[in-house]
Scaffold this active site. Structure first.
Site, PDB file in Angstrom:
ATOM      1  CG  HIS A   7      41.966  47.074  42.573  1.00 63.51           C
ATOM      2  ND1 HIS A   7      41.524  46.059  43.482  1.00 63.51           N
ATOM      3  CD2 HIS A   7      43.206  46.434  42.270  1.00 63.51           C
ATOM      4  CE1 HIS A   7      42.525  45.230  43.646  1.00 63.51           C
ATOM      5  NE2 HIS A   7      43.530  45.380  42.707  1.00 63.51           N
ATOM      6  CG  ASP A  51      47.915  39.565  40.464  1.00 70.11           C
ATOM      7  OD1 ASP A  51      47.115  38.545  40.029  1.00 70.11           O
ATOM      8  OD2 ASP A  51      47.445  40.633  40.831  1.00 70.11           O
TER       9      ASP A  51
END
Length: 368
Positions: free
Chosen positions: A178, A295
């Site tokens: 990110h 995740d």
């Protein structure tokens, strides 16, 4: 990508090249070491505050503990990287961005540690939400939070060199997808994927890199960094209904594969097979950077997918087989995963790669 490098890129590339060539992050690794990269300095311990974040900030060390306990590797076989210094980070990041990290509040926003109620006055009943990390002096945040991340960045960069020499490398950390050159977020302070690739361009004379990003979240950081760089092909398979909702960065993805909340293991692996088939005919990489977030695991509170632990092992196996079939070096980064069980899932997957002879954790011969 659809566009060539920007007009001012040549001057920037010269400075970048000089910084890379002067770096100490690439070093010769003894043949007695296995291409698994980790340092105890990866793990974050911050007066218990790390427990306020859903991310297991000691996940990386626990992965290695599981691998050692299973007999997959010995502690003395693990490669310990150097910390990325300012000059290393400037290969991608600007001075202004690095300066912004001297403010504890800015770091707190990036790592998203849950706010807590802080008493403003003993004679009142007024409380306010304050990010706890923001309350500490920068020197403390620097040592307890930023330094561990910089050590992981050093590991990601070194992994490119080791993968080129040995055929594969796993950084038990990194994958901060990110973060871009100018902006951090989502627990990602430094752009280790972009840094790894730029070092490979210069030090390894590589000109074609494929990013396979299978974290549940969109990898908007590296997508923005390589938006105008045809040397990088991005396959990103992500849940569009969760953070970061970066539609501008989505336009920079070469191969976008969306997996909606609730996607099951069988559905996921079928989509991955199809995606890898397309990638195989679309691009011929010299290096694969694999962002292997866990995740996607069923029950993960942020990924919202329903992939089994066995499914994650199969996913990783498919990506490594994809690289092996093309004789392309692969770097694996562990990235996101917000359950305590993630460390065991990662370790079990690495053990499976070893059992499938896709990696060799007993010896580390040089590549021919």
């Amino acid at each position: 990508m659809s566009s060539s490098l920007s007009p001012n890129a040549n001057d920037g590339e010269t400075v970048r090249r000089d910084r890379i060539l002067s770096s100490k992050l690439y070093f010769d690794v003894p043949s007695s070491k296995v291409p698994v990269i980790y340092s105890s300095s990866y793990d974050i311990s911050f007066l218990g505050i790390e427990k306020l974040h859903p991310f297991d900030s000691k996940k990386w060390g626990r992965v290695c503990q599981f691998l050692i306990a299973a007999g997959v590797l010995r502690k003395d076989q693990i490669i310990e990287p150097f910390e990325a210094k300012k000059n290393d980070l400037l290969v991608v990041h600007s001075e202004s961005y690095l300066d912004s990290l001297k403010n504890s509040s800015n770091v707190a926003k990036i790592i998203e540690v849950t706010s807590y109620l802080f008493l403003l006055g003993s004679e009142t009943s007024v409380y306010a939400k304050v990010p706890p990390v923001a309350l500490f002096p920068h020197c403390v945040v620097e040592e307890k939070v930023q330094r561990p991340f910089r050590n992981q960045v050093g590991g990601s960069i070194l992994a490119g060199k080791v993968a080129k020499e040995r055929g594969w490398a796993i950084n038990v950390g990194g994958g901060f997808h990110h973060c871009s050159a100018e902006q951090g977020g989502g627990f990602c302070v430094y752009a280790d994927i972009s840094l790894c690739i730029h070092y490979a361009f210069v030090q390894l004379n590589i000109s074609r890199v494929m990013i396979v990003d299978l974290d549940a979240h969109q990898g908007n950081g590296h997508e923005m960094d390589f938006a105008y760089d045809r040397r990088v092909y991005i396959l990103d398979m992500f849940n569009p209904g969760i953070y970061p909702f970066d539609h501008e960065a989505r336009r920079c993805i070469d191969q976008k594969v969306e997996v909606v909340s609730g996607t099951t293991t069988s559905e996921y692996l079928k989509k991955l097979d199809e995606a890898l088939e397309v990638a195989a005919t679309s691009y011929d990489p010299e290096l694969i950077v694999y962002n292997a977030g866990t995740d996607i695991l069923d029950g993960d509170p942020l990924g919202l997918l329903k992939i089994s632990a066995e499914g994650i092992a199969k996913r990783d196996e498919k990506v490594f087989r994809f690289a092996r079939a093309r004789n392309v070096p692969i770097v694996m980064l562990t990235s996101g995963g917000y359950m305590k069980s993630s460390a065991k899932v990662i370790a079990d997957s690495i053990e499976n790669l070893s059992k499938q002879s896709l990696i060799d954790t007993e010896s580390s011969p040089g590549r021919t």
